[in-house]
Design an enzyme around this catalytic site. Structure first.
Site, short mmCIF file in Angstrom:
data_model
loop_
_atom_site.label_atom_id
_atom_site.label_comp_id
_atom_site.label_asym_id
_atom_site.label_seq_id
_atom_site.Cartn_x
_atom_site.Cartn_y
_atom_site.Cartn_z
N CYS A 27 0.85 -1.20 0.00
CA CYS A 27 0.00 0.00 0.00
C CYS A 27 0.88 1.24 0.00
O CYS A 27 1.77 1.37 0.85
CB CYS A 27 -0.91 0.00 1.22
SG CYS A 27 -1.93 1.50 1.35
N CYS A 36 -2.35 -0.34 8.93
CA CYS A 36 -1.64 -1.62 8.73
C CYS A 36 -0.21 -1.47 9.25
O CYS A 36 0.71 -1.22 8.48
CB CYS A 36 -1.65 -2.01 7.25
SG CYS A 36 -3.29 -2.28 6.60
N CYS A 123 -8.40 0.58 -0.29
CA CYS A 123 -7.72 -0.09 0.83
C CYS A 123 -7.55 -1.56 0.47
O CYS A 123 -8.51 -2.24 0.12
CB CYS A 123 -8.52 0.05 2.12
SG CYS A 123 -7.80 -0.85 3.51
N GLN A 245 -18.36 -10.37 12.64
CA GLN A 245 -16.91 -10.46 12.46
C GLN A 245 -16.53 -9.99 11.07
O GLN A 245 -17.16 -10.36 10.08
CB GLN A 245 -16.44 -11.89 12.68
CG GLN A 245 -16.50 -12.36 14.12
CD GLN A 245 -15.33 -11.86 14.95
OE1 GLN A 245 -14.54 -11.03 14.50
NE2 GLN A 245 -15.21 -12.36 16.16
N TYR A 274 -21.72 -11.93 26.10
CA TYR A 274 -21.27 -10.97 25.07
C TYR A 274 -21.52 -11.60 23.69
O TYR A 274 -20.63 -11.70 22.85
CB TYR A 274 -19.78 -10.64 25.21
CG TYR A 274 -19.34 -10.22 26.60
CD1 TYR A 274 -19.54 -8.90 27.04
CD2 TYR A 274 -18.72 -11.10 27.46
CE1 TYR A 274 -19.13 -8.50 28.31
CE2 TYR A 274 -18.30 -10.71 28.73
CZ TYR A 274 -18.51 -9.41 29.14
OH TYR A 274 -18.09 -9.03 30.40
N GLU A 295 -26.37 -9.99 25.59
CA GLU A 295 -25.66 -8.88 24.93
C GLU A 295 -26.31 -7.57 25.39
O GLU A 295 -27.54 -7.50 25.54
CB GLU A 295 -25.75 -9.01 23.41
CG GLU A 295 -25.22 -7.83 22.62
CD GLU A 295 -23.76 -7.56 22.91
OE1 GLU A 295 -23.45 -6.41 23.29
OE2 GLU A 295 -22.94 -8.47 22.77
N ASP A 338 -17.06 -13.93 24.86
CA ASP A 338 -16.51 -13.21 23.71
C ASP A 338 -16.54 -11.72 24.05
O ASP A 338 -17.29 -10.94 23.46
CB ASP A 338 -17.34 -13.51 22.46
CG ASP A 338 -16.68 -12.97 21.19
OD1 ASP A 338 -15.54 -12.45 21.29
OD2 ASP A 338 -17.29 -13.06 20.11
N CYS A 365 -10.14 -10.80 21.96
CA CYS A 365 -9.45 -9.98 20.95
C CYS A 365 -8.26 -9.24 21.54
O CYS A 365 -7.61 -8.47 20.83
CB CYS A 365 -10.43 -9.00 20.31
SG CYS A 365 -11.20 -7.85 21.49
#
Length: 515
Positions: A27, A36, A123, A245, A274, A295, A338, A365
């Site tokens: 890129c 990135c 992108c 996701q 979650y 949630e 999650d 995450c």
């Protein structure tokens, strides 16, 4: 540039000798954009780097020994093609300065930790169709005089361009986030409808002076209000506000790991905390007796219920609220977590420890907050059994991790013995058994250890005569801890004679055994 107590910040000025892992960033604005951060690192090196992040956080923050990590930590799951994987992109729009001193309308991304717009026409992480969509929308904005929103003045109309694509269906959704009504609605539809896969064109209204992208109200201008995509054999309807996701290829691998770690047989009760729009919940429901999803976002729960209906899944139930408040300690066999990047709420972790499910599967995450949460769980009743990093975001430093915890012996902890021997098979239990024989028999047959005082008090409870206890309390007012209302040992189990030896020692733990 800046020094801290144990580390410093520096800026690269010159590469004297490049690493063998250094590559040219594909890129042209990768460094200016800052999204990135790993584009100048070869992909195999990125995978090693991320695997090392997970390992170090588990060891340093979680306190797990390297010997254990060598046993339980599996190799990272990477991608065959680490570009063009995102099914969702959000482009802010604005005016940027031209080389001749003027300015021009552009879409792109904000540079890291700023609101300086970096123009990006294509992108490399997003779908190839985004380039054509952005180009047409910028032309439409100029023709219809729809000015971009200015954060400082609060004036202008178009704030963001949101694009979503169903990778399995090819369906495309375009949503313009606006602060006021637009000009040229019909021209907008005409500009986009003939793009292959175009399924939905909508407006989302956000007039607040805030950094939050989406507002609460969405109006469909053309096509359907949602697009459809699938993960494995489960279909999902996705709206502009849906939590889904962004990497569908890796999501299938991620959920496959979570499902394998849950080790479902079809008889389990599962809580998915979650749960978002129910992506993991619906995977689990196909292989369990009952799934409960929680949630905090109402729209996500509405999507989850709709997705359950779309897939004909009737054994999944969803609740709106905070996970720590809606999770009701009962008898779940498996709990799936999650959480957001900040990790699990401490109150929720305590409620899970009270419930003691057989297995806990955590899809995280952030390896740092994951390690923090695991440390708390594993200091109590659980042991780390399996862990695997999954590269959901190639070219960036982010990494997902799936772990499995199950009950295990924990040293220096009191584990409550709350089972009853009333219904146990006592055919092998003989009259005249000594305390040691009783204790050994319970340990061999049921895996629990009980104390002499526990046995003696249960005998007293059931009126079984025993010898004089020579370790009496020194004062008549002294109190001894009693057994729980549900005795660990039944009268039938203690059908012993008066030949039993006296209890040795007063025994601190009766129904709580220290191991």
């Amino acid at each position: 540039m800046k020094m801290k107590k144990t580390y410093g910040y520096a800026k690269l000025e010159e590469i004297i000798e490049p690493s063998s892992d250094r590559v040219a960033a594909p890129c042209p604005v990768a460094r200016q954009c800052g999204g990135c951060t790993l584009q100048e690192m070869s992909y195999p090196a990125q995978l090693r780097f991320k695997e090392n992040i997970v390992r170090n956080d588990l060891r340093r923050i979680g306190g797990f020994k390297e010997e254990l990590l060598r046993e339980v930590l599996e190799p990272i799951v990477g991608m065959d093609e680490p570009f063009r994987y995102r099914n969702k992109m959000q482009f802010p729009v604005g005016y940027v300065k031209a080389q001749n001193g003027g300015e021009y309308l552009a879409a792109g991304f904000y540079a890291a930790r700023t609101h300086s717009l970096i123009p990006i026409t294509d992108c490399l992480l997003g779908a190839e169709e985004n380039r054509e969509i952005i180009s047409r929308l910028l032309v439409w904005m100029e023709q219809e005089e729809n000015r971009p929103y200015d954060e400082e003045s609060g004036l202008g109309c178009i704030r963001h361009i949101l694009i979503r694509k169903g990778f399995h269906t090819g369906e495309i959704l375009v949503c313009l986030v606006v602060s006021e009504p637009i000009h040229g609605g019909e021209a907008l539809r005409d500009a986009l409808f003939d793009i292959p896969g175009m399924t939905s064109v909508s407006l989302n209204f956000n007039s607040e002076r805030t950094n939050v992208i989406l507002g609460e109200k969405t109006v469909t201008l053309w096509g359907k209000p949602t697009i459809t995509d699938s993960i494995g054999d489960v279909r999902f309807e996705i709206s502009p506000q849906s939590f889904f996701q962004v990497n569908p290829v890796q999501t299938e691998k991620l959920y496959g790991k979570a499902l394998a770690f849950a080790a479902l047989t079809g008889k389990e009760t599962v809580w998915d905390l979650y749960c978002g729009i129910g992506t993991i919940s619906l995977f689990l429901a196909r292989r369990s007796a009952k799934v409960y999803g929680v949630e905090v976002v109402p729209q996500a729960i509405r999507d989850a219920k709709r997705n359950a209906a779309v897939n004909g899944i009737e054994n999944a139930e969803f609740f709106v609220g905070k996970a720590e408040e809606k999770f009701l300690p009962g008898e779940p066999d498996v709990v799936v977590l999650d959480p957001p990047r900040k990790g699990c709420d401490a109150k929720l972790l305590r409620r899970i420890l009270e419930t003691q499910p057989d297995r806990i599967v955590d899809v995280s995450c952030d390896p740092a907050t994951l390690s923090r949460d695991l440390k708390l769980l594993c200091e109590e009743h659980y042991a780390l059994r399996r862990a695997v990093p999954v590269d959901m975001f190639p070219e960036t430093r982010h990494v997902e991790t799936v772990v499995c915890l199950s009950k295990g012996d924990v040293k220096s902890k009191k584990i409550r013995v709350e089972f009853s021997l009333e219904d146990m098979d006592t055919d092998g239990f003989k009259k005249g058994a000594t305390y040691n024989a009783i204790r050994d028999w319970i340990k061999e047959k049921y895996g629990y250890r009980v104390t002499n005082l526990n046995i003696a008090q249960v005998k007293q409870k059931h009126g079984i005569i025993e010898r004089e206890n020579y370790n009496k309390p020194k004062s008549p007012e002294s109190k001894q801890s009693g057994c729980t209302s549900e005795s660990p040992i039944s009268e039938a189990d203690l059908n012993a004679t008066n030949d039993m030896p006296p209890t040795k020692g007063r025994g601190r733990y009766i129904c709580e055994e220290k191991i």
